[in-house]
Design an enzyme around this catalytic site. Sequence first.
Site, PDB file in Angstrom:
ATOM      1  N   GLY A 185       0.636  -1.141  -0.030  1.00 33.62           N
ATOM      2  CA  GLY A 185       0.084   0.088   0.020  1.00 33.62           C
ATOM      3  C   GLY A 185       0.527   1.198  -0.020  1.00 33.62           C
ATOM      4  O   GLY A 185       2.004   1.208  -0.755  1.00 33.62           O
ATOM      5  N   SER A 186       0.469   2.461   0.697  1.00 32.26           N
ATOM      6  CA  SER A 186       1.105   3.524   0.840  1.00 32.26           C
ATOM      7  C   SER A 186       2.468   3.427   1.166  1.00 32.26           C
ATOM      8  O   SER A 186       3.351   4.524   1.058  1.00 32.26           O
ATOM      9  CB  SER A 186       0.191   4.458   1.459  1.00 32.26           C
ATOM     10  OG  SER A 186      -1.047   4.492   0.900  1.00 32.26           O
TER      11      SER A 186
END
Lengths: 496, 488
Positions: free
Chosen positions: B215-216
Site C-alpha cells: 500500500g502507501s
Amino acid sequence: MAATAAQATPPAPEAAKAPRRRWVELVLVVVAVAIAAYGYADVGYNLDGKVPADTLRYGLSLGALALIAHLCVRLRAAYADPLLLPIAVLLNGLGLVVIYRLDRATPGNSSAPSQLIWSTIGVLLFSAVVLLLRDYRILQRYAYVLAFATLLLMIVPIFLPSVYGAKIWIKIGPLSFQPGELAKIALAIFFAAYLAVHRDALALTGRKVWKLELPRGRNLGPIVVIWLASAAILFLEQDLGTLLIFFGLFVIMLYVATGRTGWIAVGLLMVGLAVVPVALWEPHVHVRFVDWLDPMRTIHQGKGPSQLAQSLFSFAAGGMLGTGLGLGHSYLIGFAMKSDWILATFGEELGLVGLAALFLLYAILVVRGYRTGRLLRDPFGRLLAIGLATLLALQVFVVAGGVTDLIPLTGMTMPFLAQGGSSLVTNWILIALLVKLSDAARRPEPPVPLIVAPTPDSPGRAVRAEGADPAQRGHSAGDGRDEGPDGEETQAVPQP
Amino acid sequence: MSRTGRRAGLFCLALVLLLLLNCTRLQVFQAKSLNDDAANQRSVIARYSQPRGNILVAGRTVTGSKQTGGIYAYQRTYTDGPLYAPVTGFSSQTYGNTLVEGVENDVLTGQDSRLSTRPLWDEISRASVPGGNVFTTINSKAQQAAFQGLGSKRGAVAALDPATGRILALASTPSYDPNGITGTGPATTADWTRLNADSTQPMLNRALRQTYPPGSTFKVVTLAAALQTGLYSGIDVPTDSPNPYTPKDTDHALTNESASDACLNATLEYALQVSCNTVFGKVGVDVGAKNMVKTAEAFGFNQTGQTVPVGVVKSNFDADLTSEAFLALSSIGQYDTAATPLEMAEVAAAVADNGVLMQPRLLDKVTRSDGSTVQTFGDKQFGRPVSADVAAEIQQAMVNVVENGTGTNAQISGAIVGGKTGTAQNGVGNSGTPYAWFISYAKPSASAASPVAVAVVIEDSNANRADISGGGLAAPIAKAVMQAVLNS
C-alpha cells in the site's frame, strides 16, 4: 605343568609323551570368564557410567559353572582338547553379556536370568555327558533308537499350534523347547553310525547308470528314508534353517565317508529341488527370499525398514571397531533381537574386529573337531567328530549368512550366543561329545575294547571286530578297515 | 576318510571366510551408504542423544533441553515459546526443524565439524561433540514490545538496526508454543494437527514468509525513484499531477482517500504527508517502469533466495509492466506489488542509514559449548538504493509525516521519528479487510544515527473496517518497538 597334572592321576608310561594340558584349559577358562566379566562391566559402565555392583557375582557364578565343567573334564576326559571347553565358556559368557545388554534396551522383558538358568542346565548336561558317557562308541549301538526318537520328537510340534510362523516348538507352561535342536545331534550320531558300517558298500558297489554310479538301494535306503522323513517333517514345520543344516550335514558326512564327489553334486541338486518350490510358493519362506534379494524393499514400499534392513544398518553402524558394548542401537531390530538376530548386536557394538574374533572362535572349534576326527581311528568316532564340527560350522554359516544378507534368512540361532534354552543345551552336549571324542583321540593308550552288539546289517563283521583279528581290537563295529577308499593311514594299533 | 575329511574341513573354513568377507563388505565398503540411508534411525537417535545447543537472545538462552527417557534421549524446550517462535522456529523429534533451529541444526546438535577442537580424535573415538550455541541479534525488549503491541491482532513486526542490518525484532501473531510439538507421541501429533488446522495459521512466520500489498508505505520507494532519477530535484518542488489522475490506457481514475486533501500538483513532501495516490501514481508513470523496477530492486524487491540465514520469501515489484495503469497502481503499492514486513523494514532502514541498505541478519555468532567462538556473522552491505542527499530528503518527508501527517501516532517525545502509513487494499475490488501498515525509523537526535527501523502490518479481520488505518492500528506498535530500542 605336565608334572602337576601327573599328580592328579597315576601316570601311564605313555602319558609323559602325551601331555594332557588340563592346566592350559584351566587358565584359558579363567581368561574366558574374565573376558565375559569384563564385557559385563563394560556394558554397565557404558550405560550407567559405573561398573555394575554385581560384576564380581556374575563373574564368580560363570566361573563356578566353568569350574564344574573343567573338573568333570579332569576327572573323565583328562586328555581332551584343552581349547573346546574354554571357547564354549567364552561364547556362552559373551552371549549372556549381550543378552543382558539387550535386556537393558527392553525394560520389562529380561532374558538374561533365564539364559543363565539354561546355561547352568547346559553345563550340568555337559558334565553329565562327560562323566557318564564312559565310551562314545556306546552311541553307535543306539543309533537307530536315537534316529527314531528324533523323528518322534520332531513330529510332535506339527500337531501343536505354530509359533512365529514355524511349528518347531513344544510348549509346556512357561517352558518351550525345540526338539529339532537336539535332533541335530541325534541325526549326526545316526549318520556317523550308519556310514561307519556302510561306507565301503556305498563307495565301492553299485550299478552304473549312464555316467553315474548309483549305490545299491539297500545300502542307501535306510539313510535316505531317515533323511527324507526328517526333511518332510521340517518341511511341514516350515523350519528351512534346520532343513538346510540337516541337508548339508548329510551331504558332507556322506562325502567324507565314501569319498565320492558325486555326492556333492547330487546333494546340491537335491537342495535346489527342495528349496526352489518352497522359495517360490511357501509364503513364509518366499518373503525371506524376496527380502534376501532386496533387503531395502520394505523401505521403498514406505513400510519402513525390515528386520533384515535393520540388521544391515546395525552391522554398518559398527564399522571396523564397533560402537562399544551398550552403545549401539541394534534394539531397533525389535522382535527376536536376542535370539535370531543377536549377531547384529555383536556386529554393531564390537565391529568387524569383534566379529572376526568371534568367527575365529567358532573356526577353532570346527578345526579342533576335524582334528579330533583325523586322530581317531575308528570310523564311527571319526565321522561323529567331523559331523559335530560340521554341524557347528553349518549353523554358524546359516545364521550369520542370514543376518548379513549373504543367504536367505532361515531363523536359526547362533550357537552358544543366542537366547534360547534348547539351542544352548544342545550345543553344550555337542561340546561334551567333542570333548569325549578328543579325549579318546589324544589318549596315549588305545581305547578299551568295546563289546558291540551286532548291528542288523553286519552281524558277521561285528563278530570279527570283537575277536577274530587282534589287530583290529579297539575298533568299532566297522568293516575292519582303517581307511576309506582313499586308503591312507593303515598303521597298526598298539595292544593295551 | 583323511583326504575327504580334510577337504570337508577346508570347506567349513571357507564358509567362515565367506562370512568374514561379507561382514567386511557391510561394515567397511557399504557402511557409509547404509549409515546414510534415510530409513536408518541412527542419525536421528544420534541427533537427540545429547542436549541440544542453545539459541540466545541478548545473551540469555531462550531454549533448553529435557530428558525424555525414550530412544530419542533429549527433547527441546522453550522458555518463552510463543514470544520467540518466529525467531527460533521449532526443533521437533517428529516434525523436524525450522527457522534458526533448522538452519543451524548441525551446530546445535554438535554435528558441525567446526565445533570439534580435536577433529581427528573425535572421528576415531566417535566421541560426540556437545552442541554449539547460536546467538541471535534480537533485542528482547523490542521483541516483547512488538508482541505486546500486536496483542490478539493478527499481524507481524520486523525491526532492524539500519547501520548493521541486525534484526532487532521479528514478531508474528497469533504465535504458538513450540513446546507442544517437540517430542513424539499422541500429544505431539494432536498439537501438530491442531496447529495446522488452525485457520489463523499460528506457525506461519508472517514477518519473513508472508507478503502483503504494501500500500502507501511503498510510496517511499516511489519517492526515492523520483528523487534519485532527478525527475524532481527536491521534496518541496510542486509536482505535475492532476487530481484525479487517469493513466492514458485506462478509464479508471485514480483518486485519493480524502477529497479534502490538496493533492493537485502537490509537493512530494505534502503528497507523502497526506498520502496522495494521484501524485505517486503519476510519479511512478513519469519515472518509468524501468527506473521503478531498478529502484525497487535496489531496496531488496524481487530478490529470490534471500536468507538471514533463515529463508525469506521474495517481495515482488512487477518487472514486465507495460501498462501505465498497472504501473501507476504498482507505484502506490497495489496491483501485484507485494512485500514482506522485513522488506518494508529494509526500505525504512535504507532511508534511515542515509541511503545504504545493509543485508538483514538474524545471527550474531556461533560458539562452542565452552563459549569459544566458531563463527561471527559480520555486517554486509546489500546496496545503495539512493544517495545520501536523496536519503536526507526522504527522511525529511518521513519526519513530516509523523509530525504533521498520517503518522502522528508514532511520535516519540525527545526523539526524531520518520514514518509512513499504509492502508493496503485487499481482495478483488477491495472486498477483503485492508491491511494496516506502518514503516518508520527513529533516532535520539538529529545528528545521531538511527538505531532502529521498523515495519508493522496488521491483518485484523475483527477490527472495525473504518478503524483500519496504518496510522491508527500499526503506528502505535511501531512506536513501542522504537521506544524499546531507544531506551535499551
